[in-house]
Design a protein around this motif. Sequence first.
Motif, PDB file in Angstrom:
ATOM      1  N   ILE A  16       0.843  -1.200   0.000  1.00  0.00           N
ATOM      2  CA  ILE A  16       0.000   0.000   0.000  1.00  0.00           C
ATOM      3  C   ILE A  16       0.877   1.248   0.000  1.00  0.00           C
ATOM      4  N   TYR A  19       2.319   1.768  -3.388  1.00  0.00           N
ATOM      5  CA  TYR A  19       1.271   2.201  -4.322  1.00  0.00           C
ATOM      6  C   TYR A  19       0.975   3.692  -4.146  1.00  0.00           C
ATOM      7  N   TYR A  71      -7.209   0.319  -3.296  1.00  0.00           N
ATOM      8  CA  TYR A  71      -6.418   0.833  -4.406  1.00  0.00           C
ATOM      9  C   TYR A  71      -7.264   1.746  -5.301  1.00  0.00           C
TER      10      TYR A  71
END
Length: 176
Positions: A16, A19, A71
């Motif tokens: 995460i 990202y 996401y």
Amino acid sequence: MNIKITGKDLKATDAIKDYVEKKVERLVKYFGEDFDVTATIKCEKNEQIAEILVSVQTDTYKAVTAHKDLYAAIDKDIDILEGQIRKTKTKRDKMNKDDSIKQKELLNLGNTKEIENEVIKTLYYEAKPMSIEDAILKLQEKPQDIFYTFINIDTNKVNVIFKLKNSKNYGIVEPE
């Protein structure tokens, strides 16, 4: 670029974090490397919530999105932030452009010579045939006007009736 990622009721994993860092790099083209990012991720009921706060000098941009997929929420936040940043940048550019135009106009006003002995304004009107008494009534209808042009029905010539300085009486201009 300083990025701080925290998780509430949800652990911010390395995937995460990577990202978020990858997505935040899209904002570098707007600010360079001189901005701070605070990302908070949390879980409420069935939805994952991503909140991203971007601080640049005096400006702060914020986006909060809830989605089933974390996401997707992060992607949506970045899109929202980019829109806010573009909008602010466009406003600033427009204000700067308007300011520069105003400054150029002011500079041009200082350089222009004052116009003298030239016709700088033309007014068009319809001259209707009427009596002098009717022309006085028309002039009284418009207290801001000081004269009224009409065609005198007695002489069939253009006349001008005007208010005298005492504003109680009238004068008339007739061709010979």
